[in-house]
Design a protein around this motif. Structure first.
Motif, short mmCIF file in Angstrom:
data_model
loop_
_atom_site.label_atom_id
_atom_site.label_comp_id
_atom_site.label_asym_id
_atom_site.label_seq_id
_atom_site.Cartn_x
_atom_site.Cartn_y
_atom_site.Cartn_z
N ASN A 490 13.75 8.88 12.29
CA ASN A 490 14.76 7.86 12.04
C ASN A 490 14.05 6.59 11.60
O ASN A 490 13.54 5.82 12.41
N LYS A 493 15.54 3.07 12.94
CA LYS A 493 15.12 2.66 14.28
C LYS A 493 13.66 2.22 14.28
O LYS A 493 13.28 1.29 14.99
N ARG A 497 12.16 -1.38 15.50
CA ARG A 497 11.09 -1.52 16.49
C ARG A 497 9.92 -2.32 15.92
O ARG A 497 9.36 -3.18 16.60
N ILE A 571 16.69 0.25 22.49
CA ILE A 571 17.52 1.05 21.59
C ILE A 571 17.92 2.29 22.37
O ILE A 571 17.07 3.08 22.79
N ASN A 586 24.63 4.90 19.15
CA ASN A 586 23.35 4.21 19.25
C ASN A 586 23.57 2.71 19.21
O ASN A 586 24.33 2.20 18.37
N LEU A 588 21.65 -1.37 19.97
CA LEU A 588 20.48 -2.21 20.18
C LEU A 588 20.90 -3.37 21.07
O LEU A 588 21.90 -4.05 20.78
N LEU A 675 24.63 0.10 16.37
CA LEU A 675 23.85 0.56 15.21
C LEU A 675 24.63 1.57 14.38
O LEU A 675 24.37 1.69 13.16
#
Length: 787
Positions: A490, A493, A497, A571, A586, A588, A675
């Motif tokens: 992914n 993501k 990060r 996450i 998903n 954050l 997300l």
């Protein structure tokens, strides 16, 4: 499952030491926790006290002369029951006991060359001790041979392996099951169990009947025995129960436990005179009461299976019997129950009320053939060791298919899955060792799996059996020849990060399970919560919807340990149920408090700090100029004056703000982005432009405007009027005070004008600048601040 070597040796010959047996069983998938002697001691011998006098320097110690066969030892003993003529267990100098090594020494001025032992000092649990053993040293029978090994004399020279079994191997919760496993391991034949007994001329059907009122009891057997004599069990039964972790009580109760350990089938004995002539199996009534054998009153529900007579419940099926029909010293007639109940219901009941050795076996599923075997074995032992008279016949209810499972398999399939090349003869030998019958031809093998192996029903199960008995260590490693495919990464993501790490934030991972009372915090969304059916604790009984409660818990954990500068993100997934459909999204979440350091000069975290992190992230992901903040839909847990919704392309994707003072007095700022919603908006490939070679022109202006008008509206007007030459807008000051109206605020903007192809002149910039000022004054009723 504690495996007694002596017990299992009744059914299969074992010619390896206990450690080797444990390791070999592990190699075929049966891990163990520990193994060793039941009594982990050395040098314990039988002695006789030939003289016992009071110690001159103590009011409770005695000086004993103890004959151990080849010599007489002087031993100081403080037990109240020590006396001349008593046969005792002697630990000599150098004897190793669980509490340490015995050494000769001086006690109150007198020499002592060992110790006279109580059973508790040998390592036996307290529950196995008699009242005499608790209050003093162990007293051996008068005919105990002096000088011989005391542990051998007591038949406690057993060895035990404590196995940690997998949940699908319910068959190994029995000595016979273990015997078949060891037989397959060492290619040994399993001996038959003795089921012989003599019945009288009576017929149980004339005096007793059963009424099965629920489909959750597919198999129920009952036999009756008379003229039972309640007494102490033979030593071999008591010692094997002790080795298996079960406390001996009397011969009748011990036989029921012995047969359960032997066959894996729990039994229950009812006092026939207290039970009556009718036994009913039914579902409990809601809030029905039952006093179980442990004298506790249990409140039942309609999902519990009970055993009843014609007027009340007398037992909790598969878990524990009732107090009203227990076996007592005056019991003469017994009804023996051997049954199978619905395993899932037994598990639910046992977890709610009480876990027991019986429920542990019922909930994993039982072999119906062992149900018959167990009741017959029980009659054999009761006749032999309780002088019971077996009443003829057996009351029976059976709705089960008793046939063995037949599973087809091929040699090719086995070798294909295991990645090895075994010939048919080797495979058939493994099936023989397992006790599986088969019919084989060149292409296919029809394997008949006995009902004791409830874990085998498909081809893959048989392949697993072949692999583990052949030996995993015997399967050679091979280089992979199949083409490898790259896994999915992914990238979105990973980008998040990387960016947040570059901004100085630390990633956390927290439990997805939180308390039910926290689930609907930090959100105004409508949804159904998702609760766990069997939570570890009430603090973790519900799947979270927002990630912020998890981050708040992490903040509290760090605060309690003196860490107040916390800038973290996570996450993870939020869970909910909407219109009957379960959802996982998903999300954050970011939490910032204390000082934030992205360089040499730490600054106190404010709303603008976390807002800056949000802007840096969204710009980095390609959403520049597509998002805004609106003061709407603010959860109760956020400060209404320092919080906003995050809007992207006119869709709310999250929220940002300060945690409300009613929640915490600390200045904590959080944001959360869905997300799933964020990534539904596509972004174009990143385009890069050359930095302009020509200088820009900067203009500052401060507008006085009503407090209720957000800065975003002013910036929208400025952008529209500024056109292509306006490259950047930034706010550098906000003022509220005495120099302007009470309902007004002053916002100062810095505007940068630039053209990549030429140098701008002051006149054309001023024309645009004045047009911007006029538009803001006209459209938003603002005025330029002049002081």
């Amino acid at each position: 499952m504690k495996l007694s070597r002596k017990f299992v040796s009744d059914y299969v010959d074992i010619d390896v030491d206990i450690k080797k047996l444990a390791e070999d069983m592990t190699s075929i998938g049966n891990e163990y926790d520990n193994c060793g002697k039941l009594i982990p001691t050395t040098k314990l011998i039988i002695g006789e006290v030939i003289e016992c006098i009071d110690h001159p320097n103590s009011d409770h110690l005695h000086i004993c002369k103890v004959n151990i066969g080849n010599e007489v030892l002087q031993i100081i003993c403080g037990a109240p029951n020590v006396r001349t003529g008593l046969k005792v267990i002697v630990a000599q100098d150098g004897t190793v006991l669980p509490g340490g090594t015995i050494k000769k020494g001086m006690i109150r001025g007198e020499e002592s060359n060992g110790m006279l032992c109580a059973m508790s000092e040998l390592g036996l649990e307290h529950k196995f001790l008699t009242e005499k053993d608790i209050n003093g040293i162990h007293e051996l029978p008068e005919d105990a041979p002096v000088g011989e090994d005391a542990i051998q004399y007591l038949n406690l020279d057993d060895e035990v392996i404590d196995f940690e079994l997998t949940s699908n191997r319910g068959d190994l919760l029995s000595i016979l099951g273990m015997a078949y496993e060891i037989g397959a391991l060492y290619n040994k034949k399993v001996k038959d169990i003795d089921l012989s007994f003599t019945e009288n001329q009576e017929d149980i059907h004339d005096s007793f009947e059963i009424d099965i009122q629920t489909e959750n009891c597919p198999l129920f057997l009952a036999k009756k025995v008379k003229n039972v004599k309640i007494k102490e069990s033979p030593d071999f039964i008591k010692n094997r129960l002790i080795a298996s972790g079960i406390r001996p009580i009397n011969n009748v109760v011990d036989i029921s436990n012995y047969v359960m350990l032997e066959t894996g089938q729990p039994l229950h004995y009812y006092d026939s005179n207290r039970l009556g002539n009718l036994l009913v199996v039914r579902m409990a009534y809601e809030d029905e009461k039952l006093v179980t054998l442990d004298s506790c009153e249990r409140t039942l529900s309609s999902s519990d299976i009970v055993i009843a007579n014609d007027h009340e419940a007398v037992g909790l099926a598969g878990v524990m019997g009732g107090l009203t029909t227990e076996i007592e010293e005056d019991t003469k007639e017994i009804i023996i129950e051997s049954a199978i109940f619905h395993p899932t219901l037994i598990r639910k009941t046992s977890k709610k009320i009480l876990r027991s050795e019986a429920s542990n076996r019922f909930e994993k599923g039982l072999d119906p053939k062992r149900t018959y075997m167990a009741i017959l074995r029980s009659c054999h032992l009761l006749e032999k060791y309780a002088d019971a008279e077996i009443v003829g016949g057996m009351v029976e209810h059976n709705d089960l298919d008793m046939d063995d499972e037949v599973v087809p398999i091929t040699v090719e399939k086995i070798n294909q899955v295991l990645g090895i090349t075994l010939d048919q003869e080797t495979i058939l030998d493994i099936f023989t060792r397992l006790g599986f019958a088969y019919q084989a031809d060149k292409d296919q093998i029809l394997v008949t799996v006995p009902t004791r192996r409830t874990d085998i029903s498909i081809t893959e199960d048989l392949i697993e059996e072949v692999g583990r008995i052949y030996g995993i260590d015997n399967i050679p490693g091979k280089q992979m020849i199949l083409p490898l495919k790259p896994g999915y990464v992914n990238k979105d993501k990973r980008m998040i990060r990387n960016k947040l790490a570059s901004l100085g934030l630390n990633e956390t991972l927290s439990y997805a399970l939180i308390s039910e009372k926290e689930v609907k915090k930090y959100t105004l969304d409508e949804f159904e919560i998702v609760k766990v059916l069997d939570p570890m604790s009430e603090d973790r009984n519900t799947l979270r919807y927002s990630l912020i409660p998890s981050l708040m818990n992490i903040y509290e954990y760090n605060k309690a340990r003196g860490n107040k500068d916390i800038c973290i993100y996570e996450i993870g997934k939020g869970f909910s149920k909407l219109e009957g459909e379960y959802r996982e999204e998903n999300k954050l979440a970011i939490l910032m408090t204390g000082n934030y350091s992205l360089g040499l000069h730490p600054k106190k975290v404010s709303f603008y700090t976390i807002k800056g992190v949000l802007e840096e992230l969204l710009d980095y992901l390609g959403y520049q100029n597509r998002y805004s903040l609106k003061v709407e839909d603010i959860p109760l847990e956020l400060h209404p004056g320092q919080s906003a919704s995050i809007i992207l392309n006119n869709v709310k994707i999250g929220m940002i703000g300060k945690v409300h003072p009613s929640v915490t007095k600390e200045d904590i700022y959080v944001l959360e982005i869905n997300l799933e919603k964020l990534f539904t908006f596509r972004v174009k490939s990143m385009q890069y432009k050359e930095i302009s070679k020509f200088p820009g022109i900067y203009k500052d202006v401060a507008f006085v405007i009503e407090k209720k008008i957000p800065a975003s509206e002013i910036m929208a007007v400025i952008k529209k009027e500024g056109g292509k030459l306006l490259k950047n807008i930034s706010i550098f000051d906000v003022y509220e005070g005495d120099k302007i109206g009470a309902d007004e605020k002053s916002i100062a903007f810095s505007l940068m004008f630039e053209d990549a192809s030429r140098t701008l002149n002051e006149e054309e910039v001023m024309a645009i600048f004045n047009r911007i000022i006029k538009a803001v004054e006209t459209k938003l009723k603002a005025r330029v601040r002049d002081h």
